[in-house]
Design a protein around this motif. Structure first.
Motif, mmCIF file in Angstrom:
data_model
loop_
_atom_site.group_PDB
_atom_site.id
_atom_site.type_symbol
_atom_site.label_atom_id
_atom_site.label_comp_id
_atom_site.label_asym_id
_atom_site.label_seq_id
_atom_site.Cartn_x
_atom_site.Cartn_y
_atom_site.Cartn_z
ATOM 1 N N ILE A 1 -2.224 -112.374 18.975
ATOM 2 C CA ILE A 1 -1.205 -111.737 19.630
ATOM 3 C C ILE A 1 -0.921 -112.473 21.062
ATOM 4 C CG2 ILE A 1 -0.671 -109.726 20.988
ATOM 5 C CD1 ILE A 1 -0.646 -108.902 18.368
ATOM 6 N N LEU A 2 -1.843 -112.850 21.808
ATOM 7 C CA LEU A 2 -1.525 -113.799 22.963
ATOM 8 C C LEU A 2 -0.668 -114.780 22.544
ATOM 9 C CD1 LEU A 2 -4.755 -113.116 25.015
ATOM 10 C CD2 LEU A 2 -2.649 -111.944 25.212
ATOM 11 N N LEU A 3 -1.436 -115.684 21.628
ATOM 12 C CA LEU A 3 -0.553 -117.007 21.276
ATOM 13 C C LEU A 3 0.890 -116.781 20.808
ATOM 14 C CD1 LEU A 3 -0.413 -120.067 20.833
ATOM 15 C CD2 LEU A 3 -1.530 -119.451 18.307
ATOM 16 N N GLY A 4 0.953 -115.618 20.003
ATOM 17 C CA GLY A 4 2.326 -115.164 19.434
ATOM 18 C C GLY A 4 3.166 -114.783 20.634
ATOM 19 N N ALA B 1 4.797 -105.420 22.966
ATOM 20 C CA ALA B 1 3.518 -105.894 22.569
ATOM 21 C C ALA B 1 2.398 -105.628 23.729
ATOM 22 C CB ALA B 1 3.629 -107.400 21.945
ATOM 23 N N SER B 2 3.026 -105.949 25.083
ATOM 24 C CA SER B 2 2.011 -105.693 26.042
ATOM 25 C C SER B 2 1.313 -104.241 26.053
ATOM 26 C CB SER B 2 2.533 -105.980 27.324
ATOM 27 O OG SER B 2 3.896 -106.448 27.848
ATOM 28 N N VAL B 3 1.851 -103.113 25.356
ATOM 29 C CA VAL B 3 1.422 -101.990 25.362
ATOM 30 C C VAL B 3 0.291 -102.084 24.356
ATOM 31 C CG1 VAL B 3 1.670 -99.636 24.603
ATOM 32 C CG2 VAL B 3 3.521 -100.763 25.947
ATOM 33 N N TYR B 4 0.378 -103.030 23.436
ATOM 34 C CA TYR B 4 -0.843 -103.159 22.719
ATOM 35 C C TYR B 4 -2.050 -103.826 23.272
ATOM 36 C CZ TYR B 4 -3.624 -105.693 19.025
ATOM 37 O OH TYR B 4 -4.619 -106.043 18.465
ATOM 38 N N ILE B 5 -1.732 -104.740 23.965
ATOM 39 C CA ILE B 5 -2.518 -105.470 24.639
ATOM 40 C C ILE B 5 -3.326 -104.443 25.767
ATOM 41 C CG2 ILE B 5 -3.302 -107.334 26.288
ATOM 42 C CD1 ILE B 5 -0.772 -108.860 25.265
ATOM 43 N N LEU C 1 16.253 -109.306 23.735
ATOM 44 C CA LEU C 1 15.417 -108.447 22.672
ATOM 45 C C LEU C 1 14.117 -109.133 22.510
ATOM 46 C CD1 LEU C 1 18.174 -108.356 20.176
ATOM 47 C CD2 LEU C 1 17.250 -106.477 20.889
ATOM 48 N N LEU C 2 13.796 -110.465 22.703
ATOM 49 C CA LEU C 2 12.624 -111.105 22.768
ATOM 50 C C LEU C 2 11.726 -110.486 23.936
ATOM 51 C CD1 LEU C 2 13.319 -114.808 21.593
ATOM 52 C CD2 LEU C 2 12.003 -112.749 20.322
ATOM 53 N N VAL C 3 12.387 -109.975 25.040
ATOM 54 C CA VAL C 3 11.546 -109.841 26.006
ATOM 55 C C VAL C 3 11.141 -108.362 26.090
ATOM 56 C CG1 VAL C 3 11.720 -108.824 28.801
ATOM 57 C CG2 VAL C 3 12.675 -111.219 27.684
ATOM 58 N N VAL C 4 12.086 -107.648 25.182
ATOM 59 C CA VAL C 4 11.686 -106.215 24.688
ATOM 60 C C VAL C 4 10.548 -106.186 23.721
ATOM 61 C CG1 VAL C 4 12.526 -104.072 23.744
ATOM 62 C CG2 VAL C 4 13.939 -105.277 25.263
ATOM 63 N N ALA C 5 10.577 -107.063 22.871
ATOM 64 C CA ALA C 5 9.317 -107.430 21.914
ATOM 65 C C ALA C 5 8.218 -107.411 22.749
ATOM 66 C CB ALA C 5 9.863 -108.315 21.009
ATOM 67 N N LYS C 6 8.125 -108.440 23.649
ATOM 68 C CA LYS C 6 6.936 -108.740 24.416
ATOM 69 C C LYS C 6 6.594 -107.602 25.316
ATOM 70 C CE LYS C 6 8.533 -112.491 26.010
ATOM 71 N NZ LYS C 6 8.749 -113.700 26.941
ATOM 72 N N LEU C 7 7.456 -106.863 25.776
ATOM 73 C CA LEU C 7 7.136 -105.592 26.630
ATOM 74 C C LEU C 7 6.388 -104.707 25.868
ATOM 75 C CD1 LEU C 7 10.105 -105.107 29.016
ATOM 76 C CD2 LEU C 7 8.001 -106.029 29.623
ATOM 77 N N THR D 1 -0.758 -99.781 16.112
ATOM 78 C CA THR D 1 0.083 -100.172 14.934
ATOM 79 C C THR D 1 1.591 -100.027 15.111
ATOM 80 O OG1 THR D 1 -1.731 -99.313 13.789
ATOM 81 C CG2 THR D 1 0.204 -99.823 12.463
ATOM 82 N N LEU D 2 1.804 -98.738 15.802
ATOM 83 C CA LEU D 2 3.345 -98.513 16.171
ATOM 84 C C LEU D 2 3.814 -99.530 16.822
ATOM 85 C CD1 LEU D 2 3.025 -94.647 16.192
ATOM 86 C CD2 LEU D 2 3.553 -95.842 14.351
ATOM 87 N N THR D 3 3.153 -99.925 17.762
ATOM 88 C CA THR D 3 3.765 -100.672 18.953
ATOM 89 C C THR D 3 4.108 -102.120 18.266
ATOM 90 O OG1 THR D 3 1.389 -101.616 19.800
ATOM 91 C CG2 THR D 3 2.561 -99.892 21.126
#
Lengths: 202, 108
Positions: free
Chosen positions: A151-154, A110-114, A102-108, A74-76
């Protein structure tokens, strides 16, 4: 000079008023988001009803889930959404390079979530728990995996808009694509905000 | 003669074009405050069960927090606070009605 600028300033003021009441992104994306929200609403209600019908099974099933992993996810996702919002602000300010970073940071983030989600699945498989174990785990795997696909599509969408932002292909009059992608990502975050308490907390 | 944005872009100096509407409606500060609020609410909703023994109160509080978090995402991150009211109400309706339905299913 002043008299020449006056009509233009009226147009600016009118456009500012319109901007403050306009829908960010493409209308089609908002209908798509509504459709996604409807599907998830049916799944959430189905999960709640199934829990009432199989209370003991669901209590036992939830006890086998890792609540801290759910909290971390949730936090990620919230943090990832935050960086996407910052990226949109940067793009509105005309800074495509900063927006892309900033989008790259957002994806990084989100990869923690995955990674956490996959770890959760693997640890359940280690306990010989899978989608066929019982109704609880059928719904658990179905809903969370369906969300993971979003998430993956996002992330694909974020990659696409990051590349375009890096090339400064968005500008003040052409930013709806970026806004649509950002809105989709926020929707994925919003869905998890309902999913998390439903499956891990209540 | 050109009208609208085309006319603006071609006739006004930069310092005036900077006043055009696509400027950021939300500041980074507002986004940061919203992010902090969402993080705090998430931690509270995760551990509130440790202090609330009453099932109805517990479920009601957790679902109310869902609404508060949803409202933040809709208004600040999705920028729907400035969108046409129909869309804002539709999305706020989602994070209001869905938790109410779920709450009724659990409590009744």
């Amino acid at each position: 000079m002043d008299s020449e600028l006056e009509p233009a300033l009226v147009i600016i003021n009118n456009e500012q008023i319109l901007a403050e009441h306009r829908l960010p992104g493409d209308l089609a994306m908002w209908f798509f988001i509504l459709a996604e929200l409807t599907v998830f609403a049916i799944l959430f209600i189905g999960f709640a009803v199934a829990e009432q019908l199989n209370a003991e099974m669901f209590i036992e099933g939830k006890a086998k889930l890792h609540q801290v992993a759910g909290l971390m996810n949730t936090l990620t996702l919230i943090t990832s959404s935050f960086f996407v919002a910052l990226a949109l602000n940067a793009m509105h300010a005309g800074d495509g390079k900063k927006s892309a970073k900033l989008l790259v940071v957002a994806k990084l983030v989100a990869s923690v979530y995955i990674a956490v989600k996959l770890w959760e699945y693997l640890s359940l498989f280690d306990q010989n728990i899978d989608i066929e174990t019982n109704t609880f785990f059928t719904l658990y795997f179905m809903i969370t995996f369906f969300h993971l696909m979003h998430i993956l599509l996002g992330m694909v969408i974020l990659t696409f808009i990051a590349v375009k932002a890096n090339k400064n292909e968005y500008n003040a009059s052409n930013i709806t694509g970026f806004e649509s992608g950002a809105s989709y990502w926020h929707m994925v975050d919003m869905l998890w905000i309902i999913l998390f308490p439903l499956i891990y907390v209540i | 003669m050109a009208y609208g944005r085309y006319a603006l872009d071609n006739t006004l100096p930069t310092y005036l074009c900077d006043l055009t509407p696509m400027k950021t409606l939300y500041s980074n500060k507002k986004n940061t405050l919203s992010w902090l609020w969402l993080m705090i609410l998430t931690v509270i909703s995760t551990f509130i069960g440790l202090v609330l023994n009453n099932k109805t109160l517990f479920i009601g509080t957790v679902l109310f927090i869902v609404f508060l978090k949803g409202q933040q995402i809709i208004d600040v991150f999705m920028e729907l606070a400035q969108a046409p009211k129909f869309w804002r109400r539709l999305f706020l309706g989602y994070v209001t009605v869905l938790p109410i339905i779920i709450g009724f299913i659990y409590i009744l």
